[in-house]
Every structure is written in structure tokens, then in C-alpha cells.
Design a protein around this motif. Structure first.
Motif, PDB file in Angstrom:
ATOM      1  N   ARG A 126      24.350 -13.473  19.244  1.00  0.00           N
ATOM      2  CA  ARG A 126      25.012 -14.776  19.175  1.00  0.00           C
ATOM      3  C   ARG A 126      26.441 -14.578  18.719  1.00  0.00           C
ATOM      4  NH1 ARG A 126      23.589 -19.984  19.159  1.00  0.00           N
ATOM      5  NH2 ARG A 126      21.374 -19.483  19.249  1.00  0.00           N
TER       6      ARG A 126
ATOM      7  N   GLY B 147      22.301 -17.485  10.079  1.00  0.00           N
ATOM      8  CA  GLY B 147      22.863 -16.723   8.965  1.00  0.00           C
ATOM      9  C   GLY B 147      23.969 -15.770   9.375  1.00  0.00           C
TER      10      GLY B 147
ATOM     11  N   TYR C 170      15.871 -11.466  24.833  1.00  0.00           N
ATOM     12  CA  TYR C 170      16.068 -12.326  23.649  1.00  0.00           C
ATOM     13  C   TYR C 170      14.763 -13.008  23.229  1.00  0.00           C
ATOM     14  CZ  TYR C 170      17.772 -16.462  21.058  1.00  0.00           C
ATOM     15  OH  TYR C 170      17.963 -17.461  20.120  1.00  0.00           O
TER      16      TYR C 170
ATOM     17  N   ASP D 237      21.970  -6.462  14.002  1.00  0.00           N
ATOM     18  CA  ASP D 237      20.667  -7.118  14.069  1.00  0.00           C
ATOM     19  C   ASP D 237      19.669  -6.563  15.092  1.00  0.00           C
ATOM     20  OD1 ASP D 237      19.442  -8.805  12.360  1.00  0.00           O
ATOM     21  OD2 ASP D 237      20.355 -10.633  13.080  1.00  0.00           O
TER      22      ASP D 237
ATOM     23  N   ARG E  62      16.764 -23.763   9.759  1.00  0.00           N
ATOM     24  CA  ARG E  62      16.392 -23.816  11.166  1.00  0.00           C
ATOM     25  C   ARG E  62      14.899 -24.104  11.195  1.00  0.00           C
ATOM     26  NH1 ARG E  62      15.963 -19.381  13.745  1.00  0.00           N
ATOM     27  NH2 ARG E  62      16.212 -17.898  12.048  1.00  0.00           N
TER      28      ARG E  62
ATOM     29  N   ARG F 191      15.335 -21.885  18.784  1.00  0.00           N
ATOM     30  CA  ARG F 191      14.481 -21.059  19.652  1.00  0.00           C
ATOM     31  C   ARG F 191      13.389 -21.864  20.365  1.00  0.00           C
ATOM     32  NH1 ARG F 191      14.227 -15.907  15.444  1.00  0.00           N
ATOM     33  NH2 ARG F 191      16.452 -15.956  15.039  1.00  0.00           N
TER      34      ARG F 191
END
Ligand code: G6P
Length: 478
Positions: free
Chosen positions: A10, A31, A92, A152, A288, A326
């Protein structure tokens, strides 16, 4: 050519496209992006990210070489990758979010999931391709001996792929998530588990938010790869190469956050919320709508609290902001429905004509979230497991009086635990009791804890995090 690059799935901005084809840009969420937006821009870092939506793809296709800053957007140096939509979705949704995220947050319903059939192996191929697209773009953009910071669980394979392409580069990988212990990590098919670990070990430096997650990673390297691990020195040696493992907590830029939270849109949300809840005490959560955030057990705890403490009926309101996340994954849609169901049950049980015990909002409104922080008496952060959790850090900076009820499984507990009320996230009664203790905490204790929390939360701002990452790469070379 750039000498410092940052790569993440992202990016700092995303685009939506209206029916008449007009593109609108907004800030990215979560985050990682909240922590790092702004910092990179100041240092002239080139940020490489994926196009996540049709809006993003529309914007990239009009930008020369995928460089949004060259197309006139105020994004800082930013290249967005137009990865084919089907490849992106498999990488993803199926691999990063349904597999690696689930493993590292211990989210599986073990008797039923996971189950790695041939479909998974096709999805894994897409994850490789997607990681390869990042490696290729970074290899193209990086100057000789540039420093590259890969972020990540979406990009675990990129470090090794990039090293194969460009051995001159200095590469860091950073995990913003927890890391699973070996007995849970080894749910992954053996060759996939190896590839993930070896992918990260392609970096010179592997960073984690807390010592606990760094240790878990090293244990996985030892037990699944047979790598040489020196825990005290923080090194993993595998197939002749050594990767340093570092712990870099991520905090908040307090001044910037306070400035944003002082703007008129936040003030007007504060006035509206006050109007809605009167002078009742406020228990606030902001997340979230994410399985690992444990929102349902948070609501059940509030319900237990109301059952155990009728003296608070009519005097307290729980503001629960759970913004969408998501939604391509069925588990997340079902989870949102469970959150809503649970909230309705509390309403039915306790609401009266002049008291709404719970206000649940499932849409995203950043200024309203900032307003809620400022008004909070209690901040509830109770994840099952969390890399860090920035809400736990932002709340005490903005609130003048909030007590923090914090899960001991959040990475933030390592820095904030002493001044928070720590809870076991599965213990609904224990959490209910902590909510009560937070509400009745004496003013002086509340003030001194809040001050300590805010100091700890701002101790390692993103600027410092980034500088430490870069320093770690200087050291590695030599
Ligand atoms: C976590 C991850 C980030 C991710 C964010 C939001 O904070 O560590 O990498 O960007 O969640 O999730 P999303 O899937 O919306 O990017």
C-alpha cells in the motif's frame, strides 16, 4: 536513479474513479502508511507501491513510468506498479492476507483451516510474480549501492530476488506484523515456509517492531532452515550469508498529530459527538474491521461490564469505530456482520429512550476518529495479536484524560504496558473489569499515566525509525 528507496504494497495515497472518469486522491490507511507517510517525502525517498484498485490503475496509466509525482500529484517521489489485477488479487488476498497474515497473527480455525491444495500453489506462483515485479522496479530505480527498505509480509520474497539482480544494493526488510512461533509457522507447506524465510534473509537487515517478534523469526530460521542463529548478537547465518536482525519500535510524531487534531473539521466532529453523548463518560475504540483486532470480544467485554455495573447505566457510552478493511475476503465480511450483530444485541438489551449505550460506526472518517481520541475517558485496544498498534500510541497523545486498556499481545505493550491496564484479550471478564477500573481511576493517577504513555508513544517517531533503518544498513556494509 535514487539512493534511498522504500517498497510496500500500500502506498501513501490511493485513487478512486467516479462514473465520469474523474480521479480523486486520498491518503492510504493502516499502521504502515500512517506511520511512514510524510517522513519519506521529507527525505526524498522514492516510494514504490502497488496499484490496488481501478482508480490507482487509472492514475498509473496516465503517469510517465508509473511516477505519480511526474504526473503532477503531490505525493513525494512515488512509483506505483500496475501489476495485472488477477496476479495482484491472488498475491494480496489469497497469499498475503489470507495466509501470511493469518499465520503471523495466529488466526486460523485450526480444525478447518488452512488446507493447502493445488489452488494454493497457483496463488503462490502469483505471489512470486508480484514480489518479482517489485524486485524488478527497485532494480531499475536504485542507484549504485543504494539503500532499499522493503516493507512487510506482502514482500517477503523481494529482498532475495533483488539481491540476485543487484548484489551492490544494501537491502533491509521490515515486518510490521508479529511473527509466529515455529510450531505455528510450520503450518505452511515446508517449501513455502523456507522460501519466505530465505526471501527475508536475502536482506542485510531484517527489522521487527519488538524483541518478541524478532526472537520468533530467529527461532523459525533455526528450526525450519537449520540456520546459525546468534540471538544475543541478533544475527542469522544461512548458506554463507549473515543477516542482522534488529528491533525498531515505531512511534508517533506527536507534534504533527496534535496539529492535525486541532483543525476545524476535528473540532466540529467533537462538538457533534458531545451533542450526541452529552457529558457521559466515553469508552473509545478505533480499528480497521480486522479479525486480529478482537472487536467482538471487546463488545462482549463492554456487555459484561454493563451487566456487572448497573450503576454505570445511563452514564457511559462506548464509541466503537470499526472502519472497513479487506472486504474482498469472506472472513472479513462475516466478521463485520458479527460485530454489527453483537452491537445490536447490546442495544436491545440496554438502550433506553434517553440512553444509547453503544455507538458503532463502520465507515472511515479520520477527523471523527481524531475527535473521538480527544474526548476519550477510556481507550480500549484489545487485539488478539498485533505487530505494534498505533491507536494505543495516538490516543494518549491526543486525549487529555484517557486511561488505556491494552492487550498484552499487542507489540505496543512492550513500551506502554507499565502505564496501561494490561489485559488477556481472550478474557472477556478480565477486560470488563479493566474497563471498570479505567473508568474509576483517580484523576491524578489517570493524568500521570497518560503523561507517561504519551512520552513513550512519541519517543521513537517515524523520522527516527527511518533513520535507524538507514543507519543499520550503513553499519552492515561496513
Ligand atoms: C497492517 C499492515 C500494513 C497494511 C495495513 C492495512 O498495518 O502491516 O502493511 O497496509 O495493515 O491493511 P491493507 O490490507 O488495507 O493495506
Amino acid at each position: 536513479m535514487n539512493s534511498v528507496l522504500l517498497a510496500s504494497n500500500r502506498g501513501p495515497v490511493s485513487f478512486t474513479v467516479s462514473d465520469d472518469g474523474v480521479l480523486t486522491m486520498r491518503r492510504g490507511g493502516g499502521g504502515l502508511v500512517s506511520g511512514l507517510s510524510g517522513v519519506g517525502k521529507d527525505l526524498g525517498v522514492l516510494w514504490v507501491c502497488a496499484a490496488l484498485s481501478d482508480g490507482d490503475r487509472g492514475a498509473v496509466r496516465q503517469a510517465p513510468g508509473g511516477r505519480l509525482d511526474h504526473a503532477g500529484y503531490d505525493t513525494g517521489a512515488l512509483r506505483m506498479l500496475d501489476i495485472p489485477a488477477a496476479t495482484f488479487h491472488r498475491a494480496y488476498n489469497a497469499v498475503a492476507n489470507s495466509t501470511l497474515w493469518f499465520v503471523n497473527h495466529l488466526l486460523y480455525d485450526i480444525p478447518n483451516t488452512p488446507s493447502f491444495g493445488s489452488r494454493f500453489h497457483r496463488e503462490w506462483e502469483s505471489y512470486r510474480d508480484y514480489n518479482g515485479a517489485f524486485a524488478l522496479a527497485l532494480a531499475e530505480e536504485a542507484a549504485h549501492e543504494a539503500r532499499v527498505m522493503v516493507q512487510d509480509y506482502h514482500l517477503t520474497l523481494t529482498p532475495a530476488m533483488l539481491r540476485a539482480e543487484r548484489p551492490d544494493l544494501r537491502i533491509a526488510h521490515f515486518s510490521h506484523t508479529p511473527w509466529a512461533p515455529p510450531e505455528y509457522f510450520s503450518l505452511l507447506p515446508d517449501e513455502v515456509a523456507r522460501e519466505v524465510l530465505e526471501g527475508i534473509l536475502g536482506a542485510d537487515h531484517a527489522g521487527f517492531l519488538t524483541a518478541r517478534w524478532a526472537r520468533a523469526f530467529m527461532e523459525c530460521c533455526r528450526s525450519l532452515l537449520g540456520a546459525g542463529v546468534d540471538e544475543a548478537a541478533g544475527t542469522v547465518t544461512h548458506e554463507g550469508r549473515t543477516t542482522r536482525v534488529g528491533v525498531h519500535a515505531l512511534g508517533v510524531d506527536g507534534a504533527a498529530l496534535r496539529e492535525r487534531a486541532g483543525e476545524p473539521d476535528v473540532e466540529s466532529h467533537m462538538a457533534a459527538l458531545r451533542e450526541q453523548v452529552g457529558d457521559r463518560r466515553l469508552i473509545v475504540r478505533i480499528d480497521r474491521t480486522e479479525l486480529s483486532k478482537n472487536i467482538v470480544r471487546g463488545l462482549l467485554s463492554y456487555r459484561e461490564f454493563l451487566a456487572a455495573h448497573p450503576e454505570w447505566h445511563g452514564r457511559v457510552v462506548h464509541l466503537a469505530f470499526a472502519y472497513p478493511s479487506r472486504h474482498d475476503l469472506p472472513e472479513y465480511r462475516e466478521y463485520t456482520a458479527s460485530v454489527q450483530r453483537c452491537a445490536q444485541e447490546i442495544e436491545h438489551e440496554y438502550a433506553t429512550e434517553d440512553w444509547d449505550p453503544l455507538i458503532l460506526n463502520v465507515d472511515d472518517d479520520y477527523p471523527r476518529s481524531l475527535a473521538a481520541y480527544r474526548l476519550a475517558d477510556v481507550l480500549l485496544v484489545n487485539p488478539i495479536r498485533d505487530g505494534m498498534n498505533l491507536v494505543a500510541k495516538e490516543g494518549p497523545i491526543l486525549s487529555s484524560r484517557a486511561a488505556l486498556v491494552l492487550s498484552r499481545e499487542a507489540g505496543a505493550a512492550a513500551e506502554l504496558g507499565e502505564h496501561a491496564l494490561l489485559v488477556n484479550p481472550y478474557d472477556v471478564c478480565g477486560t470488563a473489569d479493566a474497563l471498570h477500573r479505567a473508568l474509576v481511576m483517580p484523576e491524578d493517577e489517570r493524568a500521570s499515566r497518560r503523561e507517561q504513555l504519551a512520552a513513550a508513544a512519541t519517543a521513537l517517531p517515524p523520522q527516527r525509525w527511518l533513520a535507524d533503518q538507514l543507519d543499520a544498513l550503513n553499519y552492515d556494509q561496513g
